[in-house]
Design a protein around this motif. Sequence first.
Motif, PDB file in Angstrom:
ATOM      1  N   SER A 227       0.829  -1.205   0.000  1.00 12.94           N
ATOM      2  CA  SER A 227       0.000   0.000   0.000  1.00 12.94           C
ATOM      3  C   SER A 227       0.865   1.258   0.000  1.00 12.94           C
ATOM      4  N   ASN A 228       0.322   2.316  -0.588  1.00 17.29           N
ATOM      5  CA  ASN A 228       1.022   3.603  -0.593  1.00 17.29           C
ATOM      6  C   ASN A 228       0.790   4.401   0.686  1.00 17.29           C
ATOM      7  N   PHE A 229      -0.160   3.960   1.514  1.00 22.29           N
ATOM      8  CA  PHE A 229      -0.478   4.691   2.740  1.00 22.29           C
ATOM      9  C   PHE A 229       0.642   4.503   3.773  1.00 22.29           C
ATOM     10  N   LYS A 230       1.073   5.631   4.343  1.00 20.10           N
ATOM     11  CA  LYS A 230       2.164   5.598   5.324  1.00 20.10           C
ATOM     12  C   LYS A 230       1.723   6.057   6.719  1.00 20.10           C
ATOM     13  N   ALA A 231       0.557   6.682   6.807  1.00 17.32           N
ATOM     14  CA  ALA A 231       0.102   7.218   8.093  1.00 17.32           C
ATOM     15  C   ALA A 231      -1.409   7.041   8.203  1.00 17.32           C
ATOM     16  N   ILE A 232      -1.893   6.914   9.430  1.00 18.20           N
ATOM     17  CA  ILE A 232      -3.332   6.740   9.651  1.00 18.20           C
ATOM     18  C   ILE A 232      -4.115   7.917   9.075  1.00 18.20           C
TER      19      ILE A 232
ATOM     20  N   ALA B 222     -10.021  -3.256  -0.470  1.00 19.37           N
ATOM     21  CA  ALA B 222     -10.173  -2.394   0.692  1.00 19.37           C
ATOM     22  C   ALA B 222      -8.816  -1.782   0.996  1.00 19.37           C
ATOM     23  N   ASP B 223      -8.819  -0.709   1.776  1.00 18.64           N
ATOM     24  CA  ASP B 223      -7.589   0.036   2.018  1.00 18.64           C
ATOM     25  C   ASP B 223      -6.953  -0.231   3.377  1.00 18.64           C
ATOM     26  N   TYR B 224      -7.786  -0.475   4.386  1.00 18.77           N
ATOM     27  CA  TYR B 224      -7.227  -0.726   5.722  1.00 18.77           C
ATOM     28  C   TYR B 224      -8.139  -1.658   6.503  1.00 18.77           C
ATOM     29  N   PHE B 225      -7.605  -2.191   7.609  1.00 12.99           N
ATOM     30  CA  PHE B 225      -8.307  -3.228   8.367  1.00 12.99           C
ATOM     31  C   PHE B 225      -7.900  -3.160   9.822  1.00 12.99           C
ATOM     32  N   LEU B 226      -8.894  -3.100  10.698  1.00  8.30           N
ATOM     33  CA  LEU B 226      -8.634  -3.128  12.136  1.00  8.30           C
ATOM     34  C   LEU B 226      -8.866  -4.539  12.666  1.00  8.30           C
ATOM     35  N   TRP B 227      -7.846  -5.080  13.343  1.00  7.22           N
ATOM     36  CA  TRP B 227      -7.952  -6.410  13.953  1.00  7.22           C
ATOM     37  C   TRP B 227      -6.979  -6.463  15.131  1.00  7.22           C
ATOM     38  N   GLU B 228      -7.192  -7.389  16.029  1.00  3.93           N
ATOM     39  CA  GLU B 228      -6.398  -7.461  17.253  1.00  3.93           C
ATOM     40  C   GLU B 228      -4.900  -7.507  16.946  1.00  3.93           C
ATOM     41  N   HIS B 229      -4.164  -6.611  17.606  1.00  2.00           N
ATOM     42  CA  HIS B 229      -2.751  -6.347  17.320  1.00  2.00           C
ATOM     43  C   HIS B 229      -1.893  -7.606  17.292  1.00  2.00           C
ATOM     44  N   PHE B 230      -2.056  -8.465  18.301  1.00  2.00           N
ATOM     45  CA  PHE B 230      -1.156  -9.608  18.416  1.00  2.00           C
ATOM     46  C   PHE B 230      -1.577 -10.776  17.519  1.00  2.00           C
ATOM     47  N   THR B 231      -2.872 -10.879  17.231  1.00  2.00           N
ATOM     48  CA  THR B 231      -3.333 -11.919  16.302  1.00  2.00           C
ATOM     49  C   THR B 231      -2.790 -11.671  14.897  1.00  2.00           C
ATOM     50  N   THR B 232      -2.693 -10.397  14.522  1.00  2.00           N
ATOM     51  CA  THR B 232      -2.209 -10.057  13.180  1.00  2.00           C
ATOM     52  C   THR B 232      -0.690  -9.888  13.128  1.00  2.00           C
TER      53      THR B 232
END
Length: 282
Positions: free
Chosen positions: A95-100, A155-165
């Motif tokens: 992805s080209n995205f570097k920041a939230i 899709a561009d971004y995804f929120l999921w549990e930090h340690f699972t991913t």
Amino acid sequence: MKKVNIIGVPEHFNLPWHMAIAEGAFAERGIALSWTDIPEGTGRMCQMLQYKETDLAIILTEGLVKSISEGNPAKIVQEFIATPLLWGIHVGAESNFKAISELSGTKAAISRFGSGSHLMAYVNAQNEGWSIADLQFEIVNNLHGAVHALTQGDADYFLWEHFTTKPLVDEGVFRRLGDCPTPWPCFVIAATDKFIAENPLILAHIVEVINVYTAEFKQIPSIDKTLANRYNQQLTDIQEWLSLTQWSQKQIKEQDIATVCKTLKELKRIEALIPYEDIVVK
């Protein structure tokens, strides 16, 4: 033996349940507790509670509260994890995205509507000062679907549990731009109203057993190595996660439920604030 069905995500938070079942702790009380993993997460589990496809669920607090507000005949039996869930904010490796901040107006992958990944996309938008009206979503069902969506550009971004991913970040499948912690205790034990009404003693036994296991869980010798091996995690990551995670043996506080309801109402995810007594078993 009383047959009881319970569901939850296939993640490290739930190992105490698997250990208690394997060691016969519920069977000793005359309870045949049958666990089913639900990789699709909270949205699917809410449906299963609503349609009585399960008796109990270990489920995200905010997702269950939203579902109860929509008429789901279920309640919180007890808080399960007292600490926040750390949601990693991920993009595809290429992805080209570097920041939230660059994600404003782009498309979020979510497991399904009403899921934690869906609701936390709103919380993240609120934290970032974005217009929630601009949020867009792509339903991906589970973590595997999110990998496909972010890799293919659906899709561009995804929120999921930090340690699972974290393994996917380590492998270079995802890049994590940051984290979005829940402003409340993250997991609760939920049950259908029918099960609560018909099996109060069985429910009390189940809660008593799991509370013994969770109270002692972090003191089990080499539990960090057991978790790392079982859930394909680096030992240092598991040790960090254990330091951040606290299991609960108490009912969730009224103030925490009020914070969930207030946030969901502000984000227009529920229409009205819900009384505490309509959400929890007292």
